[in-house]
Design an enzyme around this catalytic site. Sequence first.
Site, PDB file in Angstrom:
ATOM      1  N   TYR A  81       0.837  -1.209   0.000  1.00 54.79           N
ATOM      2  CA  TYR A  81       0.000   0.000   0.000  1.00 54.79           C
ATOM      3  C   TYR A  81       0.873   1.261   0.000  1.00 54.79           C
ATOM      4  O   TYR A  81       0.740   2.126  -0.867  1.00 54.79           O
ATOM      5  CB  TYR A  81      -0.915  -0.015   1.228  1.00 54.79           C
ATOM      6  CG  TYR A  81      -1.888   1.138   1.270  1.00 54.79           C
ATOM      7  CD1 TYR A  81      -2.960   1.210   0.382  1.00 54.79           C
ATOM      8  CD2 TYR A  81      -1.749   2.166   2.213  1.00 54.79           C
ATOM      9  CE1 TYR A  81      -3.859   2.269   0.422  1.00 54.79           C
ATOM     10  CE2 TYR A  81      -2.644   3.222   2.258  1.00 54.79           C
ATOM     11  CZ  TYR A  81      -3.700   3.270   1.358  1.00 54.79           C
ATOM     12  OH  TYR A  81      -4.583   4.319   1.396  1.00 54.79           O
TER      13      TYR A  81
ATOM     14  N   GLY B 197       2.980   1.288  -3.053  1.00 55.58           N
ATOM     15  CA  GLY B 197       2.035   1.357  -4.174  1.00 55.58           C
ATOM     16  C   GLY B 197       1.561   2.788  -4.390  1.00 55.58           C
ATOM     17  O   GLY B 197       1.531   3.298  -5.516  1.00 55.58           O
TER      18      GLY B 197
END
Length: 314
Positions: A148, A151
């Site tokens: 996350y 990302g």
Amino acid sequence: MSHSKTILVTGGVGFLGSHLCEKLISKHHKVICVDNLYSSRISNISKLQNNKDFQFYNQDVCKLSIKEKIDIIYNLACPASPVHYQADPVRTIKTNVIGSINVLELAKKNNAKIFQASTSEVYGDPKLTPQDESYWGNVNPIGIRSCYDEGKRAAETLFFDYHRQHDLKIKVCRIFNTFGPRMAINDGRVISNFIVQALRNKDLTIYGDGKQTRSFCYVDDLIDGIIAITDTKDSFTGPLNLGTDIELSINDIALKIIKLTDSKSKIKYLDPLSDDPMQRKPNLSLAKHTISWEPKFSLDYGLKKTVEFFKKII
């Protein structure tokens, strides 16, 4: 935004996305909502489904296929709670990277303005507080949260590269902890967890000693900020922090929620989570200066509204 644009909201059935869709519809825009329902409930958009200006496509942003002419894109597609994004980390990073490329290509094709919902997680476990937009962060690139964190960092890179290379009109916003009605019961986020536990008179579970701090922003404030950023002139790209700078310890939040729900719950301490930041607080000077934005709703008001929502669904 002038009258009636066609706006694409990816992740539009999610907690933030559904509130954004509603607000845009109330401003008389046409909204195309894309969501694969991986971590969102279709009931979030029940108010909108019969609206002639609202269209829902069950699509994954990694396989985006939109034929309509689009004026503005809000890219909110990505599970945002650790429970959901760690359940399928490869899918999470694909959503951030492949999904971002897809929406950026769509923006390029339509000459559309495009907004990226980034996150305070790009700052990792910060060594500087409060965090301002020039801070590069302190992120573990191989930890369990990095699908996350990294990302979202990669998504920001893509947005700025498309802006520099293709002159795309981008807006990047780093969203700090946000709460309110329509949070998922099982998302593992601290406020929804505590409220559900308190309403069921179960122990409130705190990871670590509870001295770690967070700053919680009510969803209505955040949505106003997101729309205001998108309305700025094309020369402004961000990144821009949005959130509240009132810092509270997790212990304080737990006690507040127990009191508010009149619960018999006690607090139970568990082992700390891996790579969990000790502190999270935005510097909001840029938001105040650029979009004259600061949160209006108090934490107590927001918690009351959120408790009312959870009482109806549990």
